[in-house]
Design an enzyme around this catalytic site. Sequence first.
Site, PDB file in Angstrom:
ATOM      1  N   ASP A  89       4.838 -18.868   5.588  1.00  0.00           N
ATOM      2  CA  ASP A  89       5.440 -19.223   4.202  1.00  0.00           C
ATOM      3  C   ASP A  89       6.579 -20.466   4.376  1.00  0.00           C
ATOM      4  O   ASP A  89       6.556 -20.796   5.581  1.00  0.00           O
ATOM      5  CB  ASP A  89       6.142 -18.188   3.384  1.00  0.00           C
ATOM      6  CG  ASP A  89       7.236 -17.601   4.156  1.00  0.00           C
ATOM      7  OD1 ASP A  89       7.815 -18.155   5.253  1.00  0.00           O
ATOM      8  OD2 ASP A  89       7.704 -16.464   3.882  1.00  0.00           O
ATOM      9  N   ASP A 271      -0.253 -11.086  -0.953  1.00  0.00           N
ATOM     10  CA  ASP A 271       0.812 -10.576   0.465  1.00  0.00           C
ATOM     11  C   ASP A 271       1.880  -9.792  -0.390  1.00  0.00           C
ATOM     12  O   ASP A 271       2.084 -10.076  -1.441  1.00  0.00           O
ATOM     13  CB  ASP A 271       1.352 -11.734   1.187  1.00  0.00           C
ATOM     14  CG  ASP A 271       2.548 -12.429   0.439  1.00  0.00           C
ATOM     15  OD1 ASP A 271       3.717 -12.126   0.811  1.00  0.00           O
ATOM     16  OD2 ASP A 271       2.221 -13.255  -0.516  1.00  0.00           O
ATOM     17  N   CYS A 309      -9.064   9.592   4.820  1.00  0.00           N
ATOM     18  CA  CYS A 309      -8.556   8.375   5.328  1.00  0.00           C
ATOM     19  C   CYS A 309      -8.615   8.383   6.792  1.00  0.00           C
ATOM     20  O   CYS A 309      -8.040   9.043   7.418  1.00  0.00           O
ATOM     21  CB  CYS A 309      -6.959   8.309   4.964  1.00  0.00           C
ATOM     22  SG  CYS A 309      -5.883   6.908   5.560  1.00  0.00           S
ATOM     23  N   CYS A 311      -6.502   6.242   8.691  1.00  0.00           N
ATOM     24  CA  CYS A 311      -5.231   5.431   9.257  1.00  0.00           C
ATOM     25  C   CYS A 311      -4.746   6.478  10.370  1.00  0.00           C
ATOM     26  O   CYS A 311      -4.942   7.557  10.537  1.00  0.00           O
ATOM     27  CB  CYS A 311      -4.179   5.253   8.216  1.00  0.00           C
ATOM     28  SG  CYS A 311      -3.088   6.814   7.584  1.00  0.00           S
ATOM     29  N   CYS A 314      -3.049   9.892   9.039  1.00  0.00           N
ATOM     30  CA  CYS A 314      -4.094  10.803   8.351  1.00  0.00           C
ATOM     31  C   CYS A 314      -4.962  11.307   9.519  1.00  0.00           C
ATOM     32  O   CYS A 314      -5.241  12.714   9.276  1.00  0.00           O
ATOM     33  CB  CYS A 314      -4.739  10.103   7.468  1.00  0.00           C
ATOM     34  SG  CYS A 314      -3.914   9.763   6.029  1.00  0.00           S
ATOM     35  N   HIS A 340       0.166   3.976   7.206  1.00  0.00           N
ATOM     36  CA  HIS A 340      -0.992   4.675   6.377  1.00  0.00           C
ATOM     37  C   HIS A 340      -0.954   3.576   5.106  1.00  0.00           C
ATOM     38  O   HIS A 340      -1.953   3.100   4.590  1.00  0.00           O
ATOM     39  CB  HIS A 340      -0.205   6.076   5.733  1.00  0.00           C
ATOM     40  CG  HIS A 340      -1.134   6.333   4.388  1.00  0.00           C
ATOM     41  ND1 HIS A 340      -2.400   6.896   4.473  1.00  0.00           N
ATOM     42  CD2 HIS A 340      -0.954   6.238   3.037  1.00  0.00           C
ATOM     43  CE1 HIS A 340      -2.807   7.120   3.188  1.00  0.00           C
ATOM     44  NE2 HIS A 340      -2.019   6.858   2.524  1.00  0.00           N
TER      45      HIS A 340
END
Length: 376
Positions: A89, A271, A309, A311, A314, A340
């Site tokens: 940015d 974002d 899930c 991730c 999980c 997660h």
Amino acid sequence: MFIVENECSGARAGVFDTVHGRIRTPVFMNVMTAAAIRGGAGSEDLENVGCQVALSNTYHLGLRPGEKAVKAMGGLRRFMDWKGPLLTDSGGFQVFSLENLRTITEEGVSFCSYIDGKRIFMGPEESLHIQASLGSTIAMAFDECVKNPAPKDYVAASLERTTRWLKRSKAQWEAEKAKEDAVNPHQLLFAINQGGTYPDLRIAHAKQIVEVGADGYAIGGLAVGEEAEVMYEIIDSVIPFLPKDRPRYLMGVGTPLNILEAVKRGVDFFDCVLPQRNAKRGNVFTFSGRRYLLNEKYRLDDRPIEEGCGCPACRRYSRAYIRHLLKADERLGMRLCILHNLWFYNHFAARIREKIINGDFEEYYREKKQVLGVLL
């Protein structure tokens, strides 16, 4: 080059080819402010949760360790061992957040360092020089982010200045890429649309920045005080005036529902730090709504945060265990929640893309609009 592969009910799925790899849109960029996810996650973690694009902060990295140090290390991607595309940015939003500590002039902005109080100046030339030294895939033009609401006459003057800053940003960007020691001579430049909550100013500014030209166009200055419906109104007003063959980036937004609504309006890039910030308080996102893991009902719940899930949290741990970690103030609890949430955001964008490609987005939009804001 950006190619729209399919459109469905206003939403679009595309591919954006860069020197550091292909970006499939819609895409959620994961915010690595100081070259790391705040809360203990790095580049390897982002690879594991499906991140396509990392986003880092020009202002923070310019202060510490400094752009010279990062350039000496081969650029930011090499410094933090990130293999994919990287967006930096401009530092404009951080300047916005220092409202009581900064002075804006035509040349740029002077403000105090949050590290040692030292007076610092940043204008378009300084911002683009730092971003060139970092070697990001995509650099952002320097702009002024105006707080909402703001007087219309101030916003009008501000956006005119932002257009002048865009021209200076583009000139500096071109000069930096031409240097023999350029970290990334193929760096891309995105311009930023401003105009507060005034549709007519937004449209006027969109026309100005498109005339200057850029590789992509961002909509900035939203999610900074206005209601969600006002934000959607602004997106609706601006999108028709942005080129169809360039990516559209809604900066700093937002909740899963915000993303769903913005995709329907034709936005491609997103974002937000919300996945990390919410995770620190035990708030985790799922495709059925949001869970607050500190609730008593999860104390003996042996299920993962979300069934099915993939991730890291999980795949191995229960809601009860993660709740215990959060209650005990163990940092692992926050880290697991962050991983997660980032996995969710990345795969949510991927699932939206799949629905657009298959022509099923409208049905998916109606279904998820009803549940994404629900507290489970």
